[in-house]
Write a protein that holds these residues in place. Sequence first.
Motif, short mmCIF file in Angstrom:
data_model
loop_
_atom_site.label_atom_id
_atom_site.label_comp_id
_atom_site.label_asym_id
_atom_site.label_seq_id
_atom_site.Cartn_x
_atom_site.Cartn_y
_atom_site.Cartn_z
N SER A 200 -4.06 5.41 -4.58
CA SER A 200 -4.39 4.32 -3.67
C SER A 200 -5.72 4.56 -3.00
O SER A 200 -6.05 5.69 -2.67
CB SER A 200 -3.31 4.18 -2.61
OG SER A 200 -3.69 3.21 -1.68
N HIS B 1 -6.18 -4.15 -2.66
CA HIS B 1 -5.41 -4.34 -1.43
C HIS B 1 -6.30 -4.79 -0.28
O HIS B 1 -7.41 -4.28 -0.10
CB HIS B 1 -4.71 -3.05 -1.02
CG HIS B 1 -3.63 -2.64 -1.97
ND1 HIS B 1 -3.24 -1.34 -2.15
CD2 HIS B 1 -2.88 -3.39 -2.80
CE1 HIS B 1 -2.28 -1.30 -3.05
NE2 HIS B 1 -2.04 -2.52 -3.47
N HIS C 201 -6.83 1.94 -0.68
CA HIS C 201 -7.00 0.80 0.22
C HIS C 201 -7.80 1.24 1.44
O HIS C 201 -7.81 2.40 1.82
CB HIS C 201 -5.67 0.18 0.60
CG HIS C 201 -4.69 1.14 1.17
ND1 HIS C 201 -3.79 1.82 0.40
CD2 HIS C 201 -4.47 1.53 2.43
CE1 HIS C 201 -3.07 2.59 1.18
NE2 HIS C 201 -3.46 2.45 2.41
N CYS D 150 0.83 -1.20 0.00
CA CYS D 150 0.00 0.00 0.00
C CYS D 150 0.87 1.26 0.00
O CYS D 150 0.50 2.27 -0.57
CB CYS D 150 -0.94 0.00 1.20
SG CYS D 150 -2.41 -1.01 0.91
N ASP E 106 -9.01 -1.23 -4.91
CA ASP E 106 -7.67 -1.18 -5.49
C ASP E 106 -6.96 -2.54 -5.37
O ASP E 106 -5.81 -2.67 -5.75
CB ASP E 106 -6.83 -0.06 -4.86
CG ASP E 106 -6.38 -0.35 -3.43
OD1 ASP E 106 -6.87 -1.35 -2.85
OD2 ASP E 106 -5.55 0.39 -2.91
#
Length: 123
Positions: free
Chosen positions: A24, A109, A26, A16, A107
Motif C-alpha cells: 500500500s 486510494h 496511499h 486501505c 495505488d
Amino acid sequence: MSLRRHFGTFLVAAACTVASMSASAHAILVDSTPKPNGTLAAGHADMAFKYNSKIDQHRSRITLVKADNSETVLTIATNSSKPNELDTSADLAPGTYTIRWQALALDGHITRGDVPFTVVAKP
Ligand SMILES: [Cu+2]
C-alpha cells in the motif's frame, strides 16, 4: 459534516487497511505549510502539502474553506520534481480558515483531511 462524508471516509479507511496487507502506498500527510492549527501572514500565501508517497497532482483537490463555510477550490501547481507534494497559493485576509485536501495516491486510494489555520495581519 454530513453522514455521507463520514461514510465515505470509512470506506476509504477500510479499503486501505485491506490493501496495506499487500503493498500500500496511499497518501498520508507528513508535513504542510501551513501546519495544522498554524498561522500565516495575510496577503499572497504559498501553501504546500507533503505526503509519504507519490500523488496524482492532476486528480487531487485542495479546497479553501472560510469561516462562513464558503468553499473555494484552489489551483494545484503541478510539479513533477516534487511528486509527493501538492502546491497551491491564495490571497488571504486575516481570519480563520480550513484547507480541505483530497489526495489521490498512485495505488488508486483517495485520502482526505482538514488543516485548520489562522491568517494574521502583517506586523
Ligand atoms: Cu491505500
